[in-house]
Scaffold this active site. Sequence first.
Site, PDB file in Angstrom:
ATOM      1  N   ARG A 291     -61.962 -25.594  73.332  1.00  0.00           N
ATOM      2  CA  ARG A 291     -63.323 -25.073  73.132  1.00  0.00           C
ATOM      3  C   ARG A 291     -64.339 -25.656  74.114  1.00  0.00           C
ATOM      4  O   ARG A 291     -65.430 -25.118  74.265  1.00  0.00           O
ATOM      5  CB  ARG A 291     -63.767 -25.362  71.702  1.00  0.00           C
ATOM      6  CG  ARG A 291     -63.495 -24.159  70.796  1.00  0.00           C
ATOM      7  CD  ARG A 291     -64.232 -24.325  69.509  1.00  0.00           C
ATOM      8  NE  ARG A 291     -63.661 -25.488  68.842  1.00  0.00           N
ATOM      9  CZ  ARG A 291     -63.097 -25.434  67.630  1.00  0.00           C
ATOM     10  NH1 ARG A 291     -63.061 -24.311  66.980  1.00  0.00           N
ATOM     11  NH2 ARG A 291     -62.598 -26.519  67.075  1.00  0.00           N
TER      12      ARG A 291
ATOM     13  N   LYS B 136     -45.216 -31.465  64.596  1.00  0.00           N
ATOM     14  CA  LYS B 136     -45.258 -31.601  63.160  1.00  0.00           C
ATOM     15  C   LYS B 136     -46.707 -31.811  62.702  1.00  0.00           C
ATOM     16  O   LYS B 136     -47.525 -32.187  63.532  1.00  0.00           O
ATOM     17  CB  LYS B 136     -44.382 -32.757  62.732  1.00  0.00           C
ATOM     18  CG  LYS B 136     -44.964 -34.120  63.122  1.00  0.00           C
ATOM     19  CD  LYS B 136     -44.137 -35.206  62.575  1.00  0.00           C
ATOM     20  CE  LYS B 136     -44.859 -36.276  61.906  1.00  0.00           C
ATOM     21  NZ  LYS B 136     -46.095 -36.787  62.132  1.00  0.00           N
TER      22      LYS B 136
ATOM     23  N   HIS C 254     -40.683 -36.553  67.568  1.00  0.00           N
ATOM     24  CA  HIS C 254     -40.632 -37.398  68.769  1.00  0.00           C
ATOM     25  C   HIS C 254     -39.625 -38.549  68.626  1.00  0.00           C
ATOM     26  O   HIS C 254     -39.193 -39.127  69.611  1.00  0.00           O
ATOM     27  CB  HIS C 254     -42.028 -37.880  69.187  1.00  0.00           C
ATOM     28  CG  HIS C 254     -42.550 -39.037  68.393  1.00  0.00           C
ATOM     29  ND1 HIS C 254     -43.141 -38.889  67.180  1.00  0.00           N
ATOM     30  CD2 HIS C 254     -42.586 -40.360  68.658  1.00  0.00           C
ATOM     31  CE1 HIS C 254     -43.508 -40.073  66.727  1.00  0.00           C
ATOM     32  NE2 HIS C 254     -43.187 -40.990  67.610  1.00  0.00           N
TER      33      HIS C 254
ATOM     34  N   LYS D 254     -36.504 -40.748  71.488  1.00  0.00           N
ATOM     35  CA  LYS D 254     -36.420 -42.182  71.798  1.00  0.00           C
ATOM     36  C   LYS D 254     -34.998 -42.535  72.215  1.00  0.00           C
ATOM     37  O   LYS D 254     -34.035 -42.120  71.568  1.00  0.00           O
ATOM     38  CB  LYS D 254     -36.815 -43.014  70.566  1.00  0.00           C
ATOM     39  CG  LYS D 254     -38.295 -42.885  70.194  1.00  0.00           C
ATOM     40  CD  LYS D 254     -38.633 -43.771  69.010  1.00  0.00           C
ATOM     41  CE  LYS D 254     -40.026 -43.460  68.472  1.00  0.00           C
ATOM     42  NZ  LYS D 254     -41.115 -44.235  69.042  1.00  0.00           N
TER      43      LYS D 254
ATOM     44  N   GLU E  95     -45.445 -49.935  60.093  1.00  0.00           N
ATOM     45  CA  GLU E  95     -46.508 -49.996  61.101  1.00  0.00           C
ATOM     46  C   GLU E  95     -47.534 -51.021  60.664  1.00  0.00           C
ATOM     47  O   GLU E  95     -47.791 -51.157  59.461  1.00  0.00           O
ATOM     48  CB  GLU E  95     -47.179 -48.634  61.234  1.00  0.00           C
ATOM     49  CG  GLU E  95     -46.274 -47.579  61.814  1.00  0.00           C
ATOM     50  CD  GLU E  95     -47.018 -46.272  62.007  1.00  0.00           C
ATOM     51  OE1 GLU E  95     -47.435 -45.990  63.136  1.00  0.00           O
ATOM     52  OE2 GLU E  95     -47.193 -45.549  61.026  1.00  0.00           O
TER      53      GLU E  95
ATOM     54  N   ASP F 271     -45.740 -37.472  56.329  1.00  0.00           N
ATOM     55  CA  ASP F 271     -46.026 -37.792  57.731  1.00  0.00           C
ATOM     56  C   ASP F 271     -44.792 -38.360  58.439  1.00  0.00           C
ATOM     57  O   ASP F 271     -44.571 -38.076  59.618  1.00  0.00           O
ATOM     58  CB  ASP F 271     -47.176 -38.818  57.779  1.00  0.00           C
ATOM     59  CG  ASP F 271     -47.610 -39.166  59.195  1.00  0.00           C
ATOM     60  OD1 ASP F 271     -47.692 -38.242  60.020  1.00  0.00           O
ATOM     61  OD2 ASP F 271     -47.866 -40.357  59.476  1.00  0.00           O
TER      62      ASP F 271
ATOM     63  N   HIS G  82     -39.165 -38.055  60.730  1.00  0.00           N
ATOM     64  CA  HIS G  82     -38.518 -39.141  61.474  1.00  0.00           C
ATOM     65  C   HIS G  82     -37.402 -39.824  60.671  1.00  0.00           C
ATOM     66  O   HIS G  82     -36.292 -40.011  61.162  1.00  0.00           O
ATOM     67  CB  HIS G  82     -39.530 -40.208  61.885  1.00  0.00           C
ATOM     68  CG  HIS G  82     -40.733 -39.666  62.598  1.00  0.00           C
ATOM     69  ND1 HIS G  82     -40.684 -38.561  63.419  1.00  0.00           N
ATOM     70  CD2 HIS G  82     -42.026 -40.062  62.616  1.00  0.00           C
ATOM     71  CE1 HIS G  82     -41.888 -38.328  63.905  1.00  0.00           C
ATOM     72  NE2 HIS G  82     -42.717 -39.218  63.428  1.00  0.00           N
TER      73      HIS G  82
ATOM     74  N   LYS H 225     -48.086 -47.965  56.369  1.00  0.00           N
ATOM     75  CA  LYS H 225     -49.104 -48.420  57.326  1.00  0.00           C
ATOM     76  C   LYS H 225     -49.638 -49.758  56.842  1.00  0.00           C
ATOM     77  O   LYS H 225     -49.569 -50.075  55.654  1.00  0.00           O
ATOM     78  CB  LYS H 225     -50.251 -47.413  57.373  1.00  0.00           C
ATOM     79  CG  LYS H 225     -49.776 -46.018  57.763  1.00  0.00           C
ATOM     80  CD  LYS H 225     -50.477 -45.513  58.993  1.00  0.00           C
ATOM     81  CE  LYS H 225     -50.027 -44.125  59.356  1.00  0.00           C
ATOM     82  NZ  LYS H 225     -49.397 -44.032  60.670  1.00  0.00           N
TER      83      LYS H 225
HETATM   84  C1  BG6 Z   1     -46.281 -40.009  64.012  1.00  0.00           C
HETATM   85  C2  BG6 Z   1     -47.075 -40.182  62.736  1.00  0.00           C
HETATM   86  O1  BG6 Z   1     -45.383 -38.945  63.892  1.00  0.00           O
HETATM   87  O2  BG6 Z   1     -45.575 -41.197  64.302  1.00  0.00           O
HETATM   88  C3  BG6 Z   1     -47.996 -41.376  62.838  1.00  0.00           C
HETATM   89  O3  BG6 Z   1     -47.854 -39.018  62.505  1.00  0.00           O
HETATM   90  C4  BG6 Z   1     -47.246 -42.607  63.270  1.00  0.00           C
HETATM   91  O4  BG6 Z   1     -48.662 -41.601  61.603  1.00  0.00           O
HETATM   92  C5  BG6 Z   1     -46.404 -42.312  64.518  1.00  0.00           C
HETATM   93  O5  BG6 Z   1     -48.189 -43.628  63.551  1.00  0.00           O
HETATM   94  C6  BG6 Z   1     -45.541 -43.486  64.881  1.00  0.00           C
HETATM   95  O6  BG6 Z   1     -44.854 -43.233  66.069  1.00  0.00           O
HETATM   96  P1  BG6 Z   1     -44.147 -44.411  66.863  1.00  0.00           P
HETATM   97  O7  BG6 Z   1     -43.421 -43.718  67.959  1.00  0.00           O
HETATM   98  O8  BG6 Z   1     -45.227 -45.321  67.324  1.00  0.00           O
HETATM   99  O9  BG6 Z   1     -43.241 -45.077  65.882  1.00  0.00           O
END
Ligand code: BG6
Length: 519
Positions: free
Chosen positions: A68, A180, A210, A214, A248, A267, A272, A370
């Site tokens: 935008r 996602k 993602h 890795k 995390e 999430d 993952h 988290k």
């Molecule tokens: C994301 C989540 O998919 O992965 C986040 O939405 C999270 O909440 C992140 O912080 C963590 O990714 P990585 O690669 O740092 O473990």
Amino acid sequence: MSPARVTAEHNPLRAPDDLRLPRIAGPCAVVLFGVTGDLARKKLLPAIYDLASRGLLPPGFSLVGFGRRDWSNEQFAQYVEESVRGHARTPFTQEVWRELADGLRFVSGSFDDDAAFDHLAQALTELDEQRGTGGNNAFYLSIPPDAFPVVCTQLQRSGLATGDTDGPHPNSWRRVVIEKPFGHDLASARELNAIVEAVFPPDAIFRIDHYLGKETVQNILALRFANQLFEPIWNSNYVDHVQITMAEDIGIGGRAGYYDGIGAARDVIQNHLLQLLALTAMEEPLSFDASHLRVEKQKVLEATRLAGPVSRATARGVYGPGWQGGEPVIGYAEEEGVSPSSTTETYAALALTVETRRWAGVPFYLRTGKRLAKRVTEIAVMFKPAPHHPFGHDATEELGGNAVVIRIQPDEGVTIRFGAKVPGTALEVRDVSMDFGYGRSFMQSSPEAYERLILDVLLGDPPLFPRHEEVESSWRILDPATTAWARSGAKPEVYPAGTWGPRSADELLARDGRFWRLP
Ligand code: BG6
């Protein structure tokens, strides 16, 4: 008799076309939606630069930002440059940057703006004429899922979703990349899929998880299937249970808009952690080809369910104020943008069973949170005690179980824990560990997950992208938990920031006579 050759009997990683050759994408352009978002700025744009600097992008590669902002191409280039300088993995060089910057364009507009999409189509045609992108276009949707339908419809309406059948490039490709969360439960994931598949054929849809990009996650396959050492004991005869942890230390930062209402289970566990479970538990695929790999993962996910009623097989929590890295930090409820009536969990743990012969009776415990004590992702395969201790109870008192721990991040590698004799005249056995570290063994830094995944999209190489069936199965596993939590209306149990999560998560394992590892 010839000496025994100790090799894995079959190596599925040796695919027909040699996976060891560097692969360079062919001519193409990427259109990035959601270009001003955090993900684009911190991960996607830097990953594109890193690919360019590794020489893996084709000459004439072009990148179009759609958003935008009322930006010119130059302003967009300046934005990309800042993101790259701040976050790329490889050094910034003028030579690489100039080449990349030549192919940057910006199209300004909102998702419901027909004229903007017509303008996008025109920009892509011009890029092809000027830079030879071959009419090959990837559309990267780094946008909230409720915007997928309108963007897909626009891509179809403007003719961008279909190949260039009567144009100069009849064999050109169109691909769509979807970030996602893919829905928020099974029903919404199905609806969303129907919308995307009405516009793009299934093999043109690349769903990003993602974690699969890795190196350490791909190494799960190498560890299990390129070796003879692990596979014979990778089953319920030897394994007591498996713990998959993604902890995390950060809070939600400025992401309340996305996170509140979604929570830790949706999430992270739905995607993952269930993908990590699938790679850990699956049977050996016939090859590393997408169809073979996905079918094995899918079988595991289909066989996976909660290990009991939600009240006994799950735990959840939310971080309260506490300490992180020596600094006081606020609780989730105080984070900017969090609703006062929020019941969102920032920690979730599940006990799952995989109902197959290989895993019968072996619980898989998954946890994520988290603001935990430290940042670590690992898969710990915990073995049963030896069936007999010839040294007597006293000698092995301090012996924990044997374990193979796949360290996904940050200290990438593998640890094997076993008992060894303590030096001295007495016979005492204690835990020791043997460590493999990527950094030490390979002396080079691993590419970022997004580098690998973006390159694979451009190459049209799908093994690392979950199929829709996997996404559906994962929601099917998770839905009973999230539904019961929502129905209860209760707020999750508070845990102080900087700790290992709520008490109920410890109780979840204690009920089975086990405890969480301290990574
Ligand atoms: C994301 C989540 O998919 O992965 C986040 O939405 C999270 O909440 C992140 O912080 C963590 O990714 P990585 O690669 O740092 O473990």
